[in-house]
Design an enzyme around this catalytic site. Structure first.
Site, mmCIF file in Angstrom:
data_model
loop_
_atom_site.group_PDB
_atom_site.id
_atom_site.type_symbol
_atom_site.label_atom_id
_atom_site.label_comp_id
_atom_site.label_asym_id
_atom_site.label_seq_id
_atom_site.Cartn_x
_atom_site.Cartn_y
_atom_site.Cartn_z
ATOM 1 C CG ASN A 188 -20.485 -32.985 -34.355
ATOM 2 O OD1 ASN A 188 -20.760 -32.923 -33.164
ATOM 3 N ND2 ASN A 188 -21.381 -33.285 -35.290
ATOM 4 C CD1 TRP A 189 -15.255 -34.562 -30.150
ATOM 5 C CD2 TRP A 189 -15.528 -34.593 -27.925
ATOM 6 N NE1 TRP A 189 -14.022 -34.364 -29.573
ATOM 7 C CE2 TRP A 189 -14.163 -34.373 -28.211
ATOM 8 C CE3 TRP A 189 -15.931 -34.643 -26.592
ATOM 9 C CZ2 TRP A 189 -13.204 -34.221 -27.207
ATOM 10 C CZ3 TRP A 189 -14.973 -34.485 -25.581
ATOM 11 C CH2 TRP A 189 -13.630 -34.277 -25.896
ATOM 12 C CE LYS A 190 -21.630 -37.183 -35.771
ATOM 13 N NZ LYS A 190 -22.408 -37.636 -36.889
ATOM 14 C CG HIS B 2 -24.888 -31.882 -37.488
ATOM 15 N ND1 HIS B 2 -25.528 -33.082 -37.652
ATOM 16 C CD2 HIS B 2 -23.577 -32.117 -37.726
ATOM 17 C CE1 HIS B 2 -24.630 -34.011 -37.973
ATOM 18 N NE2 HIS B 2 -23.436 -33.446 -38.028
ATOM 19 C CD GLU C 39 -25.900 -36.659 -36.547
ATOM 20 O OE1 GLU C 39 -25.472 -36.194 -35.478
ATOM 21 O OE2 GLU C 39 -25.198 -37.380 -37.300
ATOM 22 C CD GLU D 233 -21.216 -31.981 -41.576
ATOM 23 O OE1 GLU D 233 -20.126 -32.426 -41.208
ATOM 24 O OE2 GLU D 233 -22.246 -32.016 -40.882
ATOM 25 N N GLY E 203 -21.428 -40.263 -41.190
ATOM 26 C CA GLY E 203 -21.441 -41.465 -40.373
ATOM 27 C C GLY E 203 -21.700 -42.745 -41.147
ATOM 28 C CB SER F 107 -17.372 -40.791 -44.146
ATOM 29 O OG SER F 107 -18.612 -41.246 -43.631
ATOM 30 N N GLY G 134 -16.837 -35.971 -37.638
ATOM 31 C CA GLY G 134 -17.638 -36.631 -36.606
ATOM 32 C C GLY G 134 -16.868 -37.791 -35.997
ATOM 33 N N GLY G 135 -17.178 -38.996 -36.446
ATOM 34 C CA GLY G 135 -16.615 -40.219 -35.861
ATOM 35 C C GLY G 135 -15.107 -40.165 -35.630
HETATM 36 C C1 PEP Z 1 -20.652 -34.896 -38.686
HETATM 37 O O1 PEP Z 1 -21.328 -35.361 -37.803
HETATM 38 O O2 PEP Z 1 -20.652 -33.673 -38.852
HETATM 39 C C2 PEP Z 1 -19.846 -35.789 -39.527
HETATM 40 C C3 PEP Z 1 -19.268 -35.289 -40.581
HETATM 41 O O3 PEP Z 1 -19.774 -37.094 -39.134
HETATM 42 P P1 PEP Z 1 -18.806 -38.230 -39.731
HETATM 43 O O4 PEP Z 1 -17.433 -37.642 -39.874
HETATM 44 O O5 PEP Z 1 -18.845 -39.340 -38.716
HETATM 45 O O6 PEP Z 1 -19.374 -38.646 -41.059
#
Ligand code: PEP
Length: 249
Positions: free
Chosen positions: A10-12, A95, A97, A167, A173, A212, A233-234
């Site tokens: 997930n590039w956000k 998600h 966010e 999640e 994040g 994470s 994500g990251g």
């Molecule tokens: C996400 O945004 O779905 C996510 C899991 O982010 P991260 O891996 O950065 O915690």
């Protein structure tokens, strides 16, 4: 039932044409011999770039959200059929966010899930509790509620054409990962809850963990019996990290 492992990035709201080009080409070459299913969910403007770069590779692509409506006067929205025009296979819905910053309620998420299925997209349905909810001991209740609205709207069989991502909001994040045992506990709960409605659907359902995930913790997380991969994500923005996580899967 053995379920294939799946890793979705997930590039956000990150990226640019030149940085995406190098990320996509590095991920493509670094993952070509891996066995896991892999996808990247990119910002809308880069779907054409993802399609051009990834067509014919072992990496699928998708979007991070979509409208619950087919078409109409919904300024700024993007429909599911627009995503399929760009070859998307996946779309993330619900998600945290989107839920927390953009008001995506359980009902809206369920409508987006149904709209995705209608055009043949595979929704990646995100569920998960906040830190306050975990500390109040209502993780199970929250996750089941989020899931049940979707099941009530689309039916339990719809999950054969979907992926669920657990999640925990407090792990997204933040660098704080749920321990493999903590994650496994909720994954098992999700699977057993689905099994009460349909055991076959539950056995085949891919349930990803997100929050994470890094190359260093992926293997142990993905080794849990009910964790079928990750939503990343990251670390999906760093080619070596994303490839490392895909290799762990
Ligand atoms: C996400 O945004 O779905 C996510 C899991 O982010 P991260 O891996 O950065 O915690």
């Amino acid at each position: 039932m053995s379920r294939p492992k799946f890793v979705a990035g997930n590039w956000k709201m990150y990226g640019s044409l030149p940085t995406n080009a190098s990320l996509l080409s590095a991920v493509k070459s670094g993952s070509s011999s891996l066995k896991a299913q892999i996808a990247v969910c990119v910002p809308y403007p880069y779907l054409a770039q993802a399609q051009a770069e990834l067509a014919g590779s072992n990496i699928a692509w998708g979007a991070q959200d979509m409208s619950e409506y087919d078409k109409g006067a919904y300024t700024g929205e993007v429909s599911g059929s627009m995503l399929t025009d760009f070859g998307c296979r996946y779309v993330i819905v619900g998600h945290s966010e989107r839920r927390s910053y953009y008001g995506d309620t359980d009902a809206v998420v369920a409508s987006k899930f149904a709209a995705a299925l209608k055009v043949g997209l595979t929704p990646i349905l995100c569920v998960g509790e906040t830190l306050a909810e975990r500390e109040s001991d209502i993780t199970d209740k929250v996750v089941i509620r989020q899931l049940d609205v979707v099941i009530a709207t689309s039916g339990v069989e719809s999950l054969t054409k979907a992926v669920v991502a657990y999640e925990p909001v407090w792990a997204i994040g933040t660098g704080k990962t749920a321990s493999p045992a903590q994650a496994q506990e909720v994954h098992a709960l999700i699977r057993s809850h689905v099994a009460t409605a349909n055991a076959g659907v539950a056995a085949g359902l891919q349930i990803l963990y997100g929050g994470s995930v890094k190359p260093g913790n992926a293997k142990e997380l993905f080794g849990q019996p009910d964790i079928d991969g990750g939503l990343i994500g990251g670390a999906s923005l760093v080619a070596d990290d994303f490839i490392g996580i895909c290799a762990a899967a």
